[in-house]
Design an enzyme around this catalytic site. Structure first.
Site, PDB file in Angstrom:
ATOM      1  N   SER A 144       4.491   1.131  -0.830  1.00 25.91           N
ATOM      2  CA  SER A 144       4.966   2.182   0.062  1.00 25.91           C
ATOM      3  C   SER A 144       4.015   3.378   0.038  1.00 25.91           C
ATOM      4  CB  SER A 144       6.407   2.564  -0.315  1.00 25.91           C
ATOM      5  OG  SER A 144       6.999   3.372   0.667  1.00 25.91           O
ATOM      6  N   GLU A 238      10.113  -3.689   9.222  1.00 25.13           N
ATOM      7  CA  GLU A 238       9.938  -2.340   8.669  1.00 25.13           C
ATOM      8  C   GLU A 238       9.217  -1.455   9.668  1.00 25.13           C
ATOM      9  OE1 GLU A 238       7.048  -1.582   5.491  1.00 25.13           O
ATOM     10  OE2 GLU A 238       6.766  -3.758   5.326  1.00 25.13           O
ATOM     11  N   HIS A 268      10.902  -3.481   4.108  1.00 26.66           N
ATOM     12  CA  HIS A 268       9.938  -2.679   3.374  1.00 26.66           C
ATOM     13  C   HIS A 268       9.958  -3.028   1.887  1.00 26.66           C
ATOM     14  CE1 HIS A 268       7.473   0.896   2.832  1.00 26.66           C
ATOM     15  NE2 HIS A 268       8.325   1.397   1.957  1.00 26.66           N
TER      16      HIS A 268
END
Length: 300
Positions: A144, A238, A268
């Site tokens: 991320s 995502e 995600h």
């Protein structure tokens, strides 16, 4: 691969108490509680340390090659998360790569906006080099925002004349803090974890008075020439999907060796759910194999 697994994970994430765009202190506490519920495997040992004054946690699974190091940067939209909370996913990756790992406690926004995180990552990487580990024995990984930070760190190393690591694994990278990717809106309905509003809030915290399109903030806009080989993984469900695909395209255009893997129907950082999702398990295994192959390459 099981549709039932994907549906169960989707519901789990939609029911989760975390609100990425919520009050940062509250969300940090919620995130830590969530991560504390995930047990660290019995064969994993951890210890606190520092590299060039930056706090890190050293992680090793049984049988790890201590000559090889994964330099790990945790996610959390630059505002939440800690090195400790990353140990579950990071140690699973390290086990599959057969290497030891250090996960970095870089400073968080809004208390410490950009460039604090990049400065800390570069300083810790330099500290690892200064400890006697060669760049060819290091790989960078993150998820991320940590994956976006890993990409920005590679760019910063290149600009600063420091050697690139052997390779990098970027899981669902947040690489564009201008939020200009089409998937930000196009995938909003199917993303069970992230919202455009939440990312905008955290981007403001991190960028502060800076330029969200600056190359060390949003590496999707950087000249990526000379970067280490990349493995970029993302899920098709995502809102950051376009960050991954555009970063891969930009790397390819700059003659960087890059492999892009988009797994359909998953969210995600789906690799973090390898224990309940076959696709996550398979992706994490491929990431470990990528790291193992690059860490085993020639060393000066």
């Amino acid at each position: 691969m099981s549709e039932e697994q994907r549906d169960a994970l989707d519901q789990l994430l939609r029911d989760a108490p975390l609100d990425l765009g919520g009050h940062v202190a509250e969300q940090r506490a919620i995130f830590e509680q969530m991560m504390a519920a995930i047990p660290v495997p019995a064969d994993v040992t951890t210890s606190s340390g520092s590299l060039a004054g930056i706090p890190v946690i050293n992680v090793a699974a049984a049988g790890a090659d201590h000559a090889s190091v994964i330099f790990y940067l945790h996610g959390g939209a630059y505002a939440i998360g800690t090195a400790a909370s990353s140990v579950g996913l990071a140690s699973d990756l390290a086990r599959r790569a057969g290497a030891r790992l250090v996960t970095v406690d870089y400073r968080l926004a809004p208390e410490h906006p950009h460039p604090a995180a990049v400065d800390d990552a570069v300083a810790a990487y330099r500290g690892l080099l200064d400890s006697g580990v060669s760049a060819s024995a290091i790989a960078i990984a993150g998820e991320s925002a940590g994956a976006g930070l890993a990409a920005a760190t590679l760019v910063a190393l290149q600009r600063g004349g420091l050697p690139q690591p052997s390779g990098a694994v970027l899981m669902s990278p947040w690489a564009d803090l201008t939020l200009s990717g089409e998937s930000i809106s196009a995938k909003a309905a199917v993303d069970p974890a992230l919202t455009p509003e939440g990312l905008r809030r955290r981007a403001l915290d991190y960028v502060a008075a800076g330029d969200p399109a600056a190359e060390l903030v949003s590496p999707v806009f950087a000249d990526l020439t000379g970067l280490a080989p990349l493995l970029i993984q993302a899920g098709s469900h995502e809102i950051l999907l376009d960050d991954a695909t555009r970063l891969a395209a930009r790397a390819a255009a700059a003659d960087v060796a890059v492999r892009l893997e988009v797994t359909p129907g998953v969210p995600h950082v789906f690799q973090g759910f390898a224990a309940m999702l076959d696709e996550g398990d398979a992706a994490l295994t491929r990431a470990g194999e990528f790291l193992r192959a690059h860490l085993a390459g020639p060393r000066p």
